[in-house]
Design a protein around this motif. Structure first.
Motif, mmCIF file in Angstrom:
data_model
loop_
_atom_site.group_PDB
_atom_site.id
_atom_site.type_symbol
_atom_site.label_atom_id
_atom_site.label_comp_id
_atom_site.label_asym_id
_atom_site.label_seq_id
_atom_site.Cartn_x
_atom_site.Cartn_y
_atom_site.Cartn_z
ATOM 1 N N ARG B 13 0.838 -1.303 -0.209
ATOM 2 C CA ARG B 13 -0.216 -0.088 -0.040
ATOM 3 C C ARG B 13 0.590 1.168 -0.350
ATOM 4 O O ARG B 13 1.813 1.431 0.787
ATOM 5 C CB ARG B 13 -0.626 0.188 1.240
ATOM 6 C CG ARG B 13 -1.813 -0.978 0.731
ATOM 7 C CD ARG B 13 -3.269 -1.187 2.041
ATOM 8 N NE ARG B 13 -3.863 -1.768 2.279
ATOM 9 C CZ ARG B 13 -4.807 -2.781 2.501
ATOM 10 N NH1 ARG B 13 -5.363 -1.792 4.053
ATOM 11 N NH2 ARG B 13 -5.648 -3.854 2.516
ATOM 12 N N SER B 14 0.053 2.015 -0.808
ATOM 13 C CA SER B 14 1.459 3.440 -0.582
ATOM 14 C C SER B 14 1.214 4.376 0.222
ATOM 15 O O SER B 14 -0.576 5.127 0.711
ATOM 16 C CB SER B 14 0.555 4.263 -1.961
ATOM 17 O OG SER B 14 1.150 5.256 -2.384
ATOM 18 N N ALA B 15 2.443 4.238 1.140
ATOM 19 C CA ALA B 15 2.498 5.016 1.758
ATOM 20 C C ALA B 15 2.376 6.814 1.574
ATOM 21 O O ALA B 15 1.833 7.567 2.652
ATOM 22 C CB ALA B 15 3.478 5.360 2.165
ATOM 23 N N GLN B 16 2.530 7.116 0.212
ATOM 24 C CA GLN B 16 1.998 8.667 0.131
ATOM 25 C C GLN B 16 0.230 8.614 0.026
ATOM 26 O O GLN B 16 0.350 9.995 0.530
ATOM 27 C CB GLN B 16 2.723 8.409 -1.772
ATOM 28 C CG GLN B 16 2.533 9.904 -1.995
ATOM 29 C CD GLN B 16 3.175 10.192 -3.365
ATOM 30 O OE1 GLN B 16 4.291 9.353 -3.512
ATOM 31 N NE2 GLN B 16 2.532 10.744 -4.077
ATOM 32 N N SER B 17 0.064 7.258 -0.573
ATOM 33 C CA SER B 17 -1.505 7.416 -0.136
ATOM 34 C C SER B 17 -2.439 7.820 0.784
ATOM 35 O O SER B 17 -3.210 9.271 1.316
ATOM 36 C CB SER B 17 -1.792 6.744 -0.836
ATOM 37 O OG SER B 17 -1.824 6.709 -2.185
ATOM 38 N N HIS B 18 -1.382 7.347 1.764
ATOM 39 C CA HIS B 18 -2.394 7.004 3.210
ATOM 40 C C HIS B 18 -1.837 8.111 3.724
ATOM 41 O O HIS B 18 -2.881 8.938 4.458
ATOM 42 C CB HIS B 18 -0.990 6.108 3.955
ATOM 43 C CG HIS B 18 -1.738 5.104 4.910
ATOM 44 N ND1 HIS B 18 -2.383 3.902 5.041
ATOM 45 C CD2 HIS B 18 -1.833 6.175 6.570
ATOM 46 C CE1 HIS B 18 -2.445 4.184 6.410
ATOM 47 N NE2 HIS B 18 -2.343 5.246 7.094
#
Lengths: 196, 196, 196, 196
Positions: B13-18
């Motif tokens: 899962r994308s930490a950026q999206s998070h």
DNA sequence: CGGTAAGCGAGACGGTACGTCGCGTCTTAAG
DNA sequence: CTTAAGACGCGACGTACCGTCTCGCTTACCG
């Protein structure tokens, strides 16, 4: 005499519907909470059309506020003869109202509404807390005359502290010690008595 | 020995999206409040698809809880050398967090969620209040060693009273006197000092 | 006896919305085709809420079927005085309906739906093909009386052959010769005339 | 010279995955139909990642076209010695392919795709119908040499008519008489023989 | 024989459309 | 003129697939 009252065509159910609406609202409030309670559900349970609700209330909050308001019982200032007797009566009365599913929902709704709709909190304050605050002041006055407490103790401040701690206990119910002891210890501290 | 934890298969899962999701959630929470904040709006502002949010959180509450959790800053116990200096620091710190739109929304959501979802209040208690309660105990301990306050004063009770009164003021903001003075008067009362 | 049909309670469904929905559906069907046509788009174009559509139709297919059904025009049996005149009229009429974007979409949808939802094809058959088949029989009967064709020629079989070849041409449009000539050659063959 | 084509670097595509994908696609096509069949479902059933599918096919249509194509059996021109024997063989062969759930789906998909994606119909035409059309021409040629039919009868036209009527019967399956007799009657009519 | 480049399963990604639910308003017929 | 019933326009909900991307791993060839 035959009925002389020719009331305007068709309003006879007004009071009946009104009661049914309030009743249904209170039930659903306690059952599912404010957010999950739909106006449709209230109307259905009350056997009433939605416009009949909206004719009376502009919003769900207004309706619920009135429903809660409607079931407030008579309020009397306790006068047991001693400060602690009066205090116990006041606290019990408050606890009976607040520490129930309905009470929790009431407070929760009020708080979550407060920032966007401050007049709702205002209503609660005026209708509910104000009288109790004044009652508390009366109780304090009597206690002062009995020399049970110091003359310079501010009853409003004490009342607000007690209210605050009750609110605090309501929110963090599971994580704090039992409410009664809490309040008692607080009062002993405030009244400068040793805990009994 | 290598780490027993294996990275799960598939794209992580994308930490950026998070981060973008949490950021957008906090912004919208402060701007429009919990109820008026839609998942769609969060997703759009974060530049993210709705399923990406629902993959992480089952509900809006869960999301917001995590968002709030994510922005808790480092906490340090004040040590100004005097009781009142420390207390001022603690109160200011609390006020900065609580008496903002975001803080109000946080508390409101927490309270309205508390009855149906007590673990949410639990989290708030554990992560936020508990450390401050302990900090308060440390501050009191120091004050006792300086003989600024009586040795038998229970710091937890005082802390809970202060917390309660702040909660109370938060809810009935418009209807009570300014908070600072309130808290000061309360503390003077509790510490058995004459109001300065 | 009074009419047994009672009008149901509540607000009746808006005929205006109904029309707008059908209109929008037909437009979009012709513009973008069945698959790329979204219910949202229909609702928006019709100035109608999505639930208003779903209240009437359980699926896109149902909606489109009704839309198509709603725009069937009056149908009259041609009578030009000669077999070929009548046939030309019939074929032109069919071609005008079928060989348009809307017609193609209609047929495509019907066919792709047919296996999972045979009653849809049934409706098309009953409402659209059946009357034309009967018209064709009438035309044939007149031609037989004029001794233009043999008495034992089965009009239904001929009609079905023509329908089949039109369907075939519709599907494999780019790969077969122009439809008109096709049909003419077929009819000449069937009617045992030399191609003119 | 040996093959100038160099095998590309890297791991070659797995023939096993390829087969699994086609198999899963065919199964799902027959089970739920083209529209309700998702690429995800195909990938899962085939035990394959989605990109493995998209690496091979740009769209669902392409995949399904290939899947259908892959299961076409060897095709041979029948030569039973008589026209009707050959025709029976051809019709049976066609019916076996077309009048099955898979066959229906194939045709349905093709038709519904045809207008937006004509090359799909083109493929079907070239790969499937064209050979049969030519076979039909061969059969006719033999029959003409045996003087079973007139020399000027156009085999392509007859073939297209038969194809059309089969398509017609496929679409309006429940509403027309049994296919076999239909086709036979048609042929007798076209070949100018009395129905046997 | 070891490097390397493509393929692999898995699954998260930004999107689009879905079909449902609840809102607060409007429109009926009945009383 | 109000009621019960219920349709309306709107907008958010949470889900299903789409077609693409990024992982960490084979796997086969080629130098």
């Amino acid at each position: 005499m035959s009925k002389p009252v020719k009331s305007p065509p068709g309003r006879p159910r007004s009071a009946q519907s009104h009661q049914a609406i309030l009743q249904a609202a209170l039930e659903l409030l306690a059952e599912v909470g404010f957010d999950r309670m739909s106006i449709d559900a209230i109307a259905t349970r009350a056997g009433v059309g939605k416009p009949t609700i909206y004719r009376r209330y502009k919003s769900k909050q207004e309706l619920v506020a009135d429903a809660i308001e409607s079931c407030r019982q008579e309020y009397v200032v306790p006068d047991t003869g001693s400060l602690w007797g009066d205090i116990d009566a006041l606290i019990n009365s408050a606890a009976q109202i607040t520490f129930t599913p309905l009470g929790r929902q009431t407070v929760a709704m009020m708080i979550s509404t407060a920032s966007s709709n401050p007049q709702f909190a205002q209503v609660y304050w005026t209708k509910y807390l104000q009288p109790r605050r004044q009652a508390f002041a009366v109780v304090f006055e009597r206690a002062k005359q009995r020399n049970e407490i110091q003359a310079d103790l501010d009853p409003d401040l004490v009342f607000d502290l007690i209210s605050g701690i009750m609110l605090y206990a309501l929110v963090f119910q599971a994580t704090t010690e039992p409410l009664e002891g809490y309040i008692r210890r607080t009062l002993h501290l405030l009244l400068r008595e040793p805990p009994s």
